[in-house]
Design an enzyme around this catalytic site. Structure first.
Site, short mmCIF file in Angstrom:
data_model
loop_
_atom_site.label_atom_id
_atom_site.label_comp_id
_atom_site.label_asym_id
_atom_site.label_seq_id
_atom_site.Cartn_x
_atom_site.Cartn_y
_atom_site.Cartn_z
N PRO A 144 -47.28 -13.17 -16.55
CA PRO A 144 -48.21 -14.12 -15.94
C PRO A 144 -48.74 -15.14 -16.96
CG PRO A 144 -48.75 -11.88 -15.29
CD PRO A 144 -47.73 -11.78 -16.38
N TYR A 145 -48.97 -14.70 -18.19
CA TYR A 145 -49.43 -15.63 -19.24
C TYR A 145 -48.37 -16.70 -19.49
CZ TYR A 145 -51.30 -17.33 -23.70
OH TYR A 145 -51.79 -18.14 -24.70
N ILE A 146 -47.10 -16.27 -19.61
CA ILE A 146 -46.01 -17.21 -19.85
C ILE A 146 -45.94 -18.21 -18.69
CG2 ILE A 146 -43.48 -17.42 -20.08
CD1 ILE A 146 -44.86 -16.13 -22.50
N SER A 169 -48.31 -19.04 -16.65
CA SER A 169 -49.50 -19.90 -16.63
C SER A 169 -49.40 -21.02 -17.67
CB SER A 169 -50.77 -19.07 -16.87
OG SER A 169 -50.91 -18.69 -18.23
#
Ligand code: NDP
Length: 254
Positions: free
Chosen positions: A157-159, A161
């Site tokens: 999810p960080y990637i 985002s």
């Protein structure tokens, strides 16, 4: 060194209560900006504004949450009420989230990361651009990550985002280029901050591993990311828009 990159520029910094954002507040103020700081932890913001004013800088803060349109608008409103305009903005607020294999990620982790890192930047862009248009333009830098350019395991999810931050940067740069607004992004590699202190603290050996994967063999100091953002926000690069500048010791170049 000249220390005049941002003279007279009213500059908003989100996520200014720690890490890269707090470093940006110090670097931008030292470069002549009047800084407007926002985040959720009031004690940190108040102490930083006190410190900067003590050094002769113009500084103000408002406590706000960038995940809401009202939170983003409150920060822009403070720039307008305190300093009369908004010239520049560093949309830096973001969260890392837990490192977990994608198939074990929960909805909560996905939602919280997307809410701060993507919706937060979207909310800020919307409020900032609306405030800059009547003044004839401005400059904006979004804080993405090397994770906005390449994949890193156990952080899906960080990637996603941070790739979305690159998308928002390019979309806004394209849409407002003729109206005098430049929008760029920085893509930091691993940088010393509370996010990384937490990761490294919980994962012995991770810092050494990350450093070994970085050509310069070290993590960045937050001031190094802030310096790149200051340059992108300044008038020294008027033909630069829609770019993503890695500040990563050569990580994505490999
Ligand atoms: P920090 O945790 O030190 O800073 C994050 C900042 O974001 C804090 O000031 C925090 O303030 C603020 N913030 C978080 N959620 C919200 C919210 N909902 N509303 C308003 N402010 C919020 O970490 P960093 O300095 O490292 O991170 C700054 C940015 O840099 C992030 O976008 C991160 O993804 C990016 N980045 C960091 C890297 C690193 O290695 N450190 C590498 C690549 C990118 P408060 O809690 O007071 O609200």
């Amino acid at each position: 060194m000249s220390n005049d990159l941002l003279i007279g520029k009213v500059t908003l910094i989100t996520g200014a209560s720690s890490g890269i954002g707090a470093a940006a507040a110090r670097v931008f103020a030292a470069e002549g900006a009047s800084v407007v700081l926002t985040a959720r932890r009031e004690d940190r913001l108040a102490a930083l504004v006190h410190e900067l004013r003590g050094k002769g800088a113009e500084a103000a803060y408002v406590v706000s949450d960038v995940t809401t349109g009202e939170g983003a608008a409150a920060a822009v409103d403070l720039a307008l009420s305190e300093f009369g305009r908004l010239d520049a903005a560093f949309n830096n607020a973001g969260i890392g989230g837990d490192r977990t294999p994608l198939h074990l990620m929960t909805d909560d982790v996905y939602d919280s990361i997307m809410d701060v890192n993507v919706r937060g930047v979207f909310n800020c862009l919307r409020a900032e651009i609306a405030a800059m248009l009547p003044g004839g333009g401005g400059t904006i830098v979004n804080n993405s990550s090397v994770g906005g350019l390449v994949a890193i395991p156990t952080a899906a999810p960080y990637i996603a985002s941070k790739h979305a931050v690159v998308g928002l940067t390019r979309a806004a740069a394209d849409e407002y280029a003729k109206q005098g607004i430049r929008v760029n992004a920085v893509a930091p590699g691993t940088t010393r901050s509370e996010i990384t202190a937490d990761w490294f603290g919980r994962n012995p050996g991770l810092e050494e591993l990350v450093n070994s994967m970085t050509p310069q063999g070290r993590t960045a100091e937050p001031e190094e990311v802030a310096a790149a953002a200051a340059w992108l926000l300044s008038d020294r690069c008027p033909f630069l828009t829609g770019t993503v500048l890695p500040v990563d010791g050569g990580f994505v170049n490999q």
